[in-house]
Design a protein around this motif. Structure first.
Motif, PDB file in Angstrom:
ATOM      1  N   ARG A   1      19.939 -15.313  11.510  1.00  0.00           N
ATOM      2  CA  ARG A   1      18.530 -15.149  11.155  1.00  0.00           C
ATOM      3  C   ARG A   1      18.407 -14.046  10.118  1.00  0.00           C
ATOM      4  O   ARG A   1      18.711 -12.893  10.391  1.00  0.00           O
ATOM      5  N   TRP A   2      17.966 -14.395   8.924  1.00  0.00           N
ATOM      6  CA  TRP A   2      17.749 -13.419   7.856  1.00  0.00           C
ATOM      7  C   TRP A   2      16.609 -12.505   8.245  1.00  0.00           C
ATOM      8  O   TRP A   2      15.560 -12.961   8.694  1.00  0.00           O
ATOM      9  N   ALA A   3      16.781 -11.220   8.081  1.00  0.00           N
ATOM     10  CA  ALA A   3      15.774 -10.236   8.479  1.00  0.00           C
ATOM     11  C   ALA A   3      14.572 -10.224   7.544  1.00  0.00           C
ATOM     12  O   ALA A   3      13.539  -9.658   7.866  1.00  0.00           O
ATOM     13  N   GLY A   4      14.697 -10.804   6.381  1.00  0.00           N
ATOM     14  CA  GLY A   4      13.571 -10.840   5.445  1.00  0.00           C
ATOM     15  C   GLY A   4      13.632  -9.711   4.440  1.00  0.00           C
ATOM     16  O   GLY A   4      14.489  -8.837   4.479  1.00  0.00           O
ATOM     17  N   ASP A   5      12.697  -9.772   3.536  1.00  0.00           N
ATOM     18  CA  ASP A   5      12.598  -8.749   2.503  1.00  0.00           C
ATOM     19  C   ASP A   5      11.802  -7.562   3.031  1.00  0.00           C
ATOM     20  O   ASP A   5      10.993  -7.714   3.948  1.00  0.00           O
ATOM     21  N   PRO A   6      11.998  -6.383   2.428  1.00  0.00           N
ATOM     22  CA  PRO A   6      11.227  -5.223   2.872  1.00  0.00           C
ATOM     23  C   PRO A   6       9.735  -5.435   2.601  1.00  0.00           C
ATOM     24  O   PRO A   6       9.365  -6.145   1.674  1.00  0.00           O
ATOM     25  N   GLN A   7       8.889  -4.822   3.419  1.00  0.00           N
ATOM     26  CA  GLN A   7       7.452  -4.980   3.258  1.00  0.00           C
ATOM     27  C   GLN A   7       6.877  -4.077   2.166  1.00  0.00           C
ATOM     28  O   GLN A   7       5.815  -4.352   1.646  1.00  0.00           O
ATOM     29  N   SER A   8       7.552  -2.990   1.850  1.00  0.00           N
ATOM     30  CA  SER A   8       7.103  -2.096   0.783  1.00  0.00           C
ATOM     31  C   SER A   8       8.263  -1.170   0.422  1.00  0.00           C
ATOM     32  O   SER A   8       9.386  -1.388   0.851  1.00  0.00           O
ATOM     33  N   ILE A   9       8.004  -0.160  -0.383  1.00  0.00           N
ATOM     34  CA  ILE A   9       9.060   0.755  -0.814  1.00  0.00           C
ATOM     35  C   ILE A   9       8.707   2.198  -0.455  1.00  0.00           C
ATOM     36  O   ILE A   9       7.552   2.512  -0.179  1.00  0.00           O
ATOM     37  N   LEU A  10       9.723   3.017  -0.469  1.00  0.00           N
ATOM     38  CA  LEU A  10       9.558   4.459  -0.325  1.00  0.00           C
ATOM     39  C   LEU A  10      10.039   5.109  -1.616  1.00  0.00           C
ATOM     40  O   LEU A  10      11.028   4.675  -2.199  1.00  0.00           O
ATOM     41  N   VAL A  11       9.348   6.132  -2.049  1.00  0.00           N
ATOM     42  CA  VAL A  11       9.763   6.926  -3.203  1.00  0.00           C
ATOM     43  C   VAL A  11       9.979   8.343  -2.693  1.00  0.00           C
ATOM     44  O   VAL A  11       9.049   8.973  -2.192  1.00  0.00           O
ATOM     45  N   ASN A  12      11.216   8.806  -2.788  1.00  0.00           N
ATOM     46  CA  ASN A  12      11.603  10.113  -2.239  1.00  0.00           C
ATOM     47  C   ASN A  12      11.178  10.245  -0.773  1.00  0.00           C
ATOM     48  O   ASN A  12      10.688  11.280  -0.338  1.00  0.00           O
ATOM     49  N   GLY A  13      11.379   9.158  -0.007  1.00  0.00           N
ATOM     50  CA  GLY A  13      11.112   9.186   1.419  1.00  0.00           C
ATOM     51  C   GLY A  13       9.654   9.031   1.812  1.00  0.00           C
ATOM     52  O   GLY A  13       9.321   9.085   2.991  1.00  0.00           O
ATOM     53  N   ARG A  14       8.770   8.833   0.848  1.00  0.00           N
ATOM     54  CA  ARG A  14       7.341   8.689   1.153  1.00  0.00           C
ATOM     55  C   ARG A  14       6.857   7.334   0.673  1.00  0.00           C
ATOM     56  O   ARG A  14       7.309   6.831  -0.348  1.00  0.00           O
ATOM     57  N   GLY A  15       5.931   6.783   1.410  1.00  0.00           N
ATOM     58  CA  GLY A  15       5.399   5.489   1.031  1.00  0.00           C
ATOM     59  C   GLY A  15       3.936   5.356   1.372  1.00  0.00           C
ATOM     60  O   GLY A  15       3.364   6.160   2.112  1.00  0.00           O
ATOM     61  N   HIS A  16       3.354   4.350   0.802  1.00  0.00           N
ATOM     62  CA  HIS A  16       1.960   4.024   1.093  1.00  0.00           C
ATOM     63  C   HIS A  16       1.886   2.519   1.262  1.00  0.00           C
ATOM     64  O   HIS A  16       2.481   1.777   0.476  1.00  0.00           O
ATOM     65  N   PHE A  17       1.181   2.078   2.277  1.00  0.00           N
ATOM     66  CA  PHE A  17       1.022   0.653   2.509  1.00  0.00           C
ATOM     67  C   PHE A  17      -0.443   0.384   2.743  1.00  0.00           C
ATOM     68  O   PHE A  17      -1.036   0.907   3.682  1.00  0.00           O
ATOM     69  N   ASN A  18      -1.060  -0.396   1.859  1.00  0.00           N
ATOM     70  CA  ASN A  18      -2.465  -0.719   1.991  1.00  0.00           C
ATOM     71  C   ASN A  18      -2.603  -1.849   3.000  1.00  0.00           C
ATOM     72  O   ASN A  18      -2.364  -3.010   2.696  1.00  0.00           O
ATOM     73  N   CYS A  19      -3.003  -1.491   4.196  1.00  0.00           N
ATOM     74  CA  CYS A  19      -3.078  -2.447   5.290  1.00  0.00           C
ATOM     75  C   CYS A  19      -4.105  -3.550   5.018  1.00  0.00           C
ATOM     76  O   CYS A  19      -3.969  -4.658   5.498  1.00  0.00           O
ATOM     77  N   SER A  20      -5.119  -3.276   4.231  1.00  0.00           N
ATOM     78  CA  SER A  20      -6.177  -4.257   4.031  1.00  0.00           C
ATOM     79  C   SER A  20      -5.865  -5.270   2.933  1.00  0.00           C
ATOM     80  O   SER A  20      -6.535  -6.274   2.810  1.00  0.00           O
ATOM     81  N   ASP A  21      -4.862  -5.014   2.120  1.00  0.00           N
ATOM     82  CA  ASP A  21      -4.569  -5.897   0.988  1.00  0.00           C
ATOM     83  C   ASP A  21      -3.155  -6.452   1.119  1.00  0.00           C
ATOM     84  O   ASP A  21      -2.270  -6.115   0.344  1.00  0.00           O
ATOM     85  N   ASN A  22      -2.923  -7.295   2.124  1.00  0.00           N
ATOM     86  CA  ASN A  22      -1.595  -7.843   2.341  1.00  0.00           C
ATOM     87  C   ASN A  22      -1.685  -9.097   3.180  1.00  0.00           C
ATOM     88  O   ASN A  22      -2.725  -9.392   3.763  1.00  0.00           O
ATOM     89  N   ASN A  23      -0.591  -9.830   3.245  1.00  0.00           N
ATOM     90  CA  ASN A  23      -0.559 -11.035   4.066  1.00  0.00           C
ATOM     91  C   ASN A  23       0.247 -10.834   5.343  1.00  0.00           C
ATOM     92  O   ASN A  23       0.627 -11.794   5.995  1.00  0.00           O
ATOM     93  N   VAL A  24       0.516  -9.575   5.707  1.00  0.00           N
ATOM     94  CA  VAL A  24       1.333  -9.279   6.872  1.00  0.00           C
ATOM     95  C   VAL A  24       0.516  -8.692   8.018  1.00  0.00           C
ATOM     96  O   VAL A  24       0.715  -9.027   9.171  1.00  0.00           O
ATOM     97  N   TYR A  25      -0.449  -7.813   7.705  1.00  0.00           N
ATOM     98  CA  TYR A  25      -1.200  -7.102   8.731  1.00  0.00           C
ATOM     99  C   TYR A  25      -2.700  -7.298   8.561  1.00  0.00           C
ATOM    100  O   TYR A  25      -3.195  -7.512   7.456  1.00  0.00           O
ATOM    101  N   ASP A  26      -3.443  -7.181   9.668  1.00  0.00           N
ATOM    102  CA  ASP A  26      -4.899  -7.076   9.666  1.00  0.00           C
ATOM    103  C   ASP A  26      -5.250  -5.636   9.969  1.00  0.00           C
ATOM    104  O   ASP A  26      -4.505  -4.943  10.676  1.00  0.00           O
ATOM    105  N   CYS A  27      -6.371  -5.175   9.460  1.00  0.00           N
ATOM    106  CA  CYS A  27      -6.796  -3.801   9.708  1.00  0.00           C
ATOM    107  C   CYS A  27      -8.148  -3.785  10.400  1.00  0.00           C
ATOM    108  O   CYS A  27      -8.996  -4.641  10.155  1.00  0.00           O
ATOM    109  N   ASP A  28      -8.332  -2.765  11.247  1.00  0.00           N
ATOM    110  CA  ASP A  28      -9.653  -2.573  11.830  1.00  0.00           C
ATOM    111  C   ASP A  28     -10.402  -1.531  11.006  1.00  0.00           C
ATOM    112  O   ASP A  28      -9.884  -1.023  10.007  1.00  0.00           O
TER     113      ASP A  28
END
Length: 165
Positions: A116-143
């Motif tokens: 089972r392929w684990a898939g592609d990463p959901q986002s990236i980190l730059v120098n160990g820090r990242g930001h993921f916009n939960c509201s603008d994606n096809n993976v997560y829903d946000c409250d």
């Protein structure tokens, strides 16, 4: 090694360990992995040539779990930068994959008879820090509070099914 249930080593890029193969970190080749709950003090010889180098965990998905980084080697105190490498300053930049699932759940399906392929990463980190916009994606829903929840079976462990992104 604080990784639960996972032995690991650290492998150095650009750091030739001539005469010291046990310090190279190539697990099961020139080095024995560090067992979970144990400690290993690496003694590495820095290269004489200055520059930016990289290290990473060398078993399983240790690198994806965060065991990686840069090593900046400056010239010796009495030496100058080679002409071709002269610069005004360093701006270290490390870009890496960011999987939002734990590394052990990603690797679970890789060793099964039904790979089972684990898939592609959901986002990236730059120098160990990242930001993921939960509201603008096809993976997560946000409250309304910005808390993310999985959109059904889009994200799952590798044991359940491959990732579909």
């Amino acid at each position: 090694n604080d990784l639960e249930g996972v032995a690991t080593t650290l492998h150095w890029h650009g750091f030739d360990q001539l005469g010291r193969p046990w310090e190279d970190g190539a697990a099961y080749s020139s080095d024995c992995p560090v067992a979970p709950g144990t400690f290993r003090h690496y003694v590495i010889k820095a290269p004489e040539k200055p520059g930016t180098h990289y290290y990473h965990g060398h078993t399983g998905l240790a690198k994806e779990a965060g065991a990686n980084g840069m090593l900046l080697v400056d010239p010796a105190d009495d030496a100058e930068w080679p002409d071709a490498m002269r610069h005004d300053g360093d701006v270290p930049l490390l870009i890496q994959d960011w999987y939002h699932a734990p590394a052990l759940s990603l690797i679970a399906g890789l060793g099964q008879s039904k790979f089972r392929w684990a898939g592609d990463p959901q986002s990236i980190l730059v120098n160990g820090r990242g930001h993921f916009n939960c509201s603008d994606n096809n993976v997560y829903d946000c409250d309304d509070m910005g808390q993310c929840t999985s959109k059904g079976t889009t994200v799952c462990t590798a044991k359940e099914q491959p990732y579909y992104l």
